[in-house]
Design an enzyme around this catalytic site. Structure first.
Site, PDB file in Angstrom:
ATOM      1  N   HIS A 359      19.451  20.260  52.848  1.00 20.00           N
ATOM      2  CA  HIS A 359      18.314  19.551  52.348  1.00 20.00           C
ATOM      3  C   HIS A 359      16.785  20.552  52.350  1.00 20.00           C
ATOM      4  O   HIS A 359      16.488  20.445  51.239  1.00 20.00           O
ATOM      5  CB  HIS A 359      17.977  18.400  53.164  1.00 20.00           C
ATOM      6  CG  HIS A 359      19.188  17.566  53.049  1.00 20.00           C
ATOM      7  ND1 HIS A 359      19.786  16.922  54.041  1.00 20.00           N
ATOM      8  CD2 HIS A 359      19.567  16.948  51.917  1.00 20.00           C
ATOM      9  CE1 HIS A 359      20.735  16.024  53.549  1.00 20.00           C
ATOM     10  NE2 HIS A 359      20.484  15.973  52.010  1.00 20.00           N
ATOM     11  N   ARG A 466      20.134  11.700  42.867  1.00 24.23           N
ATOM     12  CA  ARG A 466      20.978  11.928  43.991  1.00 24.23           C
ATOM     13  C   ARG A 466      20.567  10.661  44.622  1.00 24.23           C
ATOM     14  O   ARG A 466      19.288  10.751  45.571  1.00 24.23           O
ATOM     15  CB  ARG A 466      20.673  12.907  44.986  1.00 24.23           C
ATOM     16  CG  ARG A 466      21.497  14.343  44.157  1.00 24.23           C
ATOM     17  CD  ARG A 466      21.336  15.488  45.238  1.00 24.23           C
ATOM     18  NE  ARG A 466      22.263  16.652  44.826  1.00 24.23           N
ATOM     19  CZ  ARG A 466      22.067  17.656  44.345  1.00 24.23           C
ATOM     20  NH1 ARG A 466      20.923  17.810  43.659  1.00 24.23           N
ATOM     21  NH2 ARG A 466      22.971  18.556  44.149  1.00 24.23           N
ATOM     22  N   CYS A 671      26.304  19.511  36.760  1.00 25.02           N
ATOM     23  CA  CYS A 671      25.202  19.239  37.348  1.00 25.02           C
ATOM     24  C   CYS A 671      25.042  19.930  38.936  1.00 25.02           C
ATOM     25  O   CYS A 671      24.251  19.552  39.455  1.00 25.02           O
ATOM     26  CB  CYS A 671      25.086  17.764  37.479  1.00 25.02           C
ATOM     27  SG  CYS A 671      26.462  16.868  38.337  1.00 25.02           S
TER      28      CYS A 671
HETATM   29  C1  PEP Z   1      27.923  19.028  43.250  1.00 23.53           C
HETATM   30  O1  PEP Z   1      28.789  18.595  44.356  1.00 23.53           O
HETATM   31  O2  PEP Z   1      27.918  19.827  42.596  1.00 23.53           O
HETATM   32  C2  PEP Z   1      26.805  17.829  43.190  1.00 23.53           C
HETATM   33  C3  PEP Z   1      25.963  17.888  42.341  1.00 23.53           C
HETATM   34  O3  PEP Z   1      26.600  16.982  44.010  1.00 23.53           O
HETATM   35  P1  PEP Z   1      26.119  17.195  45.439  1.00 23.53           P
HETATM   36  O4  PEP Z   1      25.443  18.829  45.618  1.00 23.53           O
HETATM   37  O5  PEP Z   1      25.024  16.109  45.713  1.00 23.53           O
HETATM   38  O6  PEP Z   1      27.189  17.081  46.577  1.00 23.53           O
END
Ligand code: PEP
Ligand code: MG
Length: 752
Positions: A359, A466, A671
């Site tokens: 984070h 998110r 993403c």
């Molecule tokens: C991913 O897994 O690429 C994603 C965008 O989700 P997170 O990073 O929140 O797991």
């Protein structure tokens, strides 16, 4: 397990020689051998130094060393395997151990400690009785050596750094780590300490004349809470169990502890350093004793010290002094440490531990602050207050940089800020290739503050919200209405543009403090859609909040994370239909939401043809997809070098998915972090992606690449990259492509 206490000794934060001699003594006892010697690799001299030996109690480090070619023990280093000699007098070559043991110990078991393919130490055990070299001793030693690899390597590094600091404290130094967010900056290090690690507290002179009073009052608080605990535990479990608290109360009042701390304070030592000194002095005394009872007392002293430090922390108002150009440094920088730095003062971040997907890293990206993490043996207290340069393009930090280097970096930093101004000019321009091919660039959003940044960088909507962040910062699940208000802010910020809200994706590294169950293998466990479908009431509540928030906006796209099966999609769609019906019945006049899935799991890649018919759009989560395709935990520092979203297997997978989506006429976006990496832009466009979502801070860089290339060039990039077999080759090719197109400055300051 025999090896555990021995490894614990190596983890103690004392000088290496002290730790190793404790280790050698204890190893003799635990393994029932007559002598133990430890040789440590001297990388510069290519020799092994005898650093501890029960044969030489008064050993000074560096006094005795062996070269791998000349000593019998060298075989261990050369072959990287254990050596057993039952009668040393008959051995083919000589060993210094024969002299040291005056030829009295005839049997030898020597084993290597290997770290990343290199023998960093040799553990040599000698015995009187050859029959004692049993198979079980051999396997115990092999297990011990394997477990020593990481802690011993770390201890050797710390020792090297401390020696360097002691010899030349004013000299420039550098340390290498891993980039968690690109960029280059300089500033003054401001160290934050984790009081659970007393050794980390720096030695500083008094900071205020109030410190004795503060100490007395913190001790009073701690005593009160100990007395309370004593009472409670006595009632619950009897006085026997409560003895620990009595012991603490006695310790806190003892002259060895209390008076010693006051003594240091009066000598002008900073209160926290005074506590650290006394705790370490007392704990070391106990740790060196043979009786396990006393070794336990050492951990009590440390615990007591932490309690007082915690009480102090609560007392001292947190008006830490942050320099105007703060470079935040800590053993593990947390998101809250970052949030505490006053606005505009944070220039860069340095962390000894932590992954580039933490984070803290996500926050650093959102704030566009360079961040280097995973720096081995970072001397935090030495760095505190010093001038540092953080080059997160290459994952290196410089401490007390020399003049020439400093001015070179000053030029780079200036160049970077000019670049940022230039990029800003692209904000309102279209995101099209030279030949007019448009790619929609959207923003990933986690915090509400990200919305402003998304707007200021000209995002064409939210490609990934998110939703777990508001769940993580609370002590309970947010209510439907609390959620609705948050979602409304997102949907209303981009009224005529798509806003993709992802349903709760907790589990693995994103845990909720109030809803968490320890799992053996959390990345393969109860996470994302799996948890939500089991707890369908939570899913329904979130969907209702999203639907209600879409009133008057009608731009809601719902995204389902971690999809692995057809059933999951069908079940989730059924629940969304149910929630929609309920919300309509409540009188909300809203459109049906568009529903999409994240492709993050290999099973979803294989099933893509079938899954895609069930939904409106697809978004590839390349962060998790890489984790599962490469079988590399994205948060594990030990395998961080294997984690790379540009692995050829990933490239083939992404290309396959784009082709499937196109065939079925479905919108496809990406993403994960790869979407915001300018190095990958041409490749992704070449594959046929027509939408990418990324951290807002990367948006204009990606736009600049787009505006500088043609679709034909991008297709050629894809064609060439598909011929490459390794991640390194892919990186080199893509970097060169940017440099050749005058875009090198996007991945490295100072390059045009
Ligand atoms: C991913 O897994 O690429 C994603 C965008 O989700 P997170 O990073 O929140 O797991
Ligand atoms: Mg993911």
């Amino acid at each position: 397990m025999l090896w555990q206490p021995l490894v614990k000794i190596i983890e103690l934060k004392h000088e290496l020689d002290v730790v190793l001699s404790m280790f050698a003594k204890e190893a003799c006892k635990v393994l029932s051998v007559d002598a133990c010697s430890v040789f440590i690799l001297d990388e510069t001299e290519h020799t092994y130094t005898l650093s501890a030996s029960t044969l030489v109690p008064t050993l000074r480090s560096g006094m005795i060393y062996i070269s791998a070619k000349d000593d019998l023990l060298g075989k261990v280093a050369l072959r990287e395997e254990a050596l057993i000699i039952t009668d040393m007098s008959k051995a083919s070559s000589y060993s210094v151990l024969q002299t040291l043991s005056r030829n009295r110990l005839q049997s030898l078991l020597a084993a290597p400690v290997v770290h990343k393919g290199e023998v960093i130490a040799i553990i040599a055990l000698q015995l009187n009785d050859k029959d004692k070299i049993t198979e079980s001793l051999q396997t115990d030693v092999a297990t011990l050596c394997a477990n020593l690899s990481l802690p011993l390597n770390r201890a050797i590094h710390i020792e090297d750094v401390s020696e360097q600091i002691e010899d030349k404290p004013q000299s420039p130094m550098y340390f290498d780590g891993v980039s968690a967010n690109d960029g280059v900056q300089k500033g003054i290090a401001v160290a934050r300490y984790n009081i659970t690690d007393i050794e980390e507290i720096p030695d500083k002179p008094t900071q205020s004349d109030d410190e004795e009073r503060l100490f007395i009052s913190a001790v009073k608080d701690v005593k009160e809470s100990l007395e309370e605990m004593l009472e409670r535990v006595t009632l619950l479990a009897g006085s026997e169990e409560a003895q620990l608290f009595e012991a603490y109360l006695q310790m806190i009042d003892s002259s060895r502890f209390y008076d010693a701390i006051i003594g240091y304070i009066r000598q002008g030592i900073w209160l926290q350093s005074a506590i650290k000194r006394v705790v370490i002095e007392q704990a070391t005394l106990f740790e060196q004793m043979d009786e396990p009872y006393f070794v336990e007392r050492a951990s009590d002293i440390r615990d007591l010290g932490k309690r007082i430090l915690l009480a102090l922390e609560n007392k001292i108002l947190k008006k830490s002094h942050y320099a105007v150009d703060t470079v935040l440094v800590a053993s593990e920088v947390t998101a809250s440490m970052i949030a505490e730095v006053p606005k505009g003062r944070l220039k860069a971040i340095i962390s000894e531990h932590g992954s580039s997907y933490s984070h803290a890293a996500i926050l650093a990206k959102a704030l566009s602050v360079p961040f280097v993490t995973s720096i081995k043996a970072l001397p935090i207290s030495f760095i505190d207050g010093k001038e540092v340069i953080v080059d997160a393009y290459v994952g290196r930090i410089y401490i007390q940089p020399a003049k020439g280097l400093k001015s070179a970096y000053e030029r780079l930093i200036k160049h970077e800020s000019q670049k940022a101004v230039e990029l800003q000019a692209l904000k309102d321009l279209s995101s099209t290739t030279i030949d007019g091919h448009e790619i929609t660039l959207k923003a990933n959003v986690g915090l509400i503050a990200d919305l402003d940044r998304a707007l200021s960088q000209g995002a064409a909507g939210v490609g990934l919200y998110r939703s777990e962040i508001p769940f993580m910062i609370r002590e309970r699940f947010p209510s439907e209405d609390e959620q609705r208000i948050i979602y409304q802010q997102i949907l209303s910020t981009f009224p005529n543009k798509p806003a993709v809200l992802r349903t709760l994706d907790v589990g693995a590294d994103k845990t909720l403090p109030y809803f968490y169950e320890e799992e053996q293998n959390p990345a393969l466990g109860w996470r994302g859609i799996r948890m939500l479908l089991d707890q369908s009431n939570l899913f329904l509540m979130q969907i209702r909040a999203m639907l209600k928030a879409s009133l008057h906006h009608d731009n809601l796209h719902i995204l389902l994370p971690m999809i692995t099966t057809i059933e999951e999609v069908k079940e989730a769609k059924q629940l969304i239909r149910q929630a929609y019906k309920e919300v309509i019945e409540e009188g909300f006049d809203i459109d049906k939401p568009r529903i999409g899935i994240m492709i993050e799991v290999p099973a979803a890649v294989v099933l893509a043809e079938r899954l895609i018919d069930l939904i409106d759009f697809v978004s590839i989560g390349s962060n998790d997809l890489a984790q599962y395709i490469l079988a590399v935990d994205r948060t594990n520092e030990k395998v961080a070098n294997l984690y790379n979203q540009l692995h050829p297997a990933m490239i083939r997978t992404l290309y396959h998915l784009v082709k499937v989506a196109k065939k079925h006429n479905k919108e496809i976006s990406l993403c994960g972090e790869l979407g915001g990496n300018p190095i990958a832009t041409a490749l992704l466009v070449g594959m046929g992606f027509d939408s990418l979502s990324m951290n807002a801070s990367a948006l204009l860089k990606v736009k600049q690449v787009l505006r500088s290339v043609t679709k034909k060039q991008c297709r050629n990039v894809l064609k060439q990259v598909l011929k490459l077999a390794t991640t390194d080759e892919v990186h080199t090719y893509l970097e060169n492509f940017l440099v050749e197109n005058d875009l090198g400055g996007l991945i490295r300051a100072g390059i045009n």
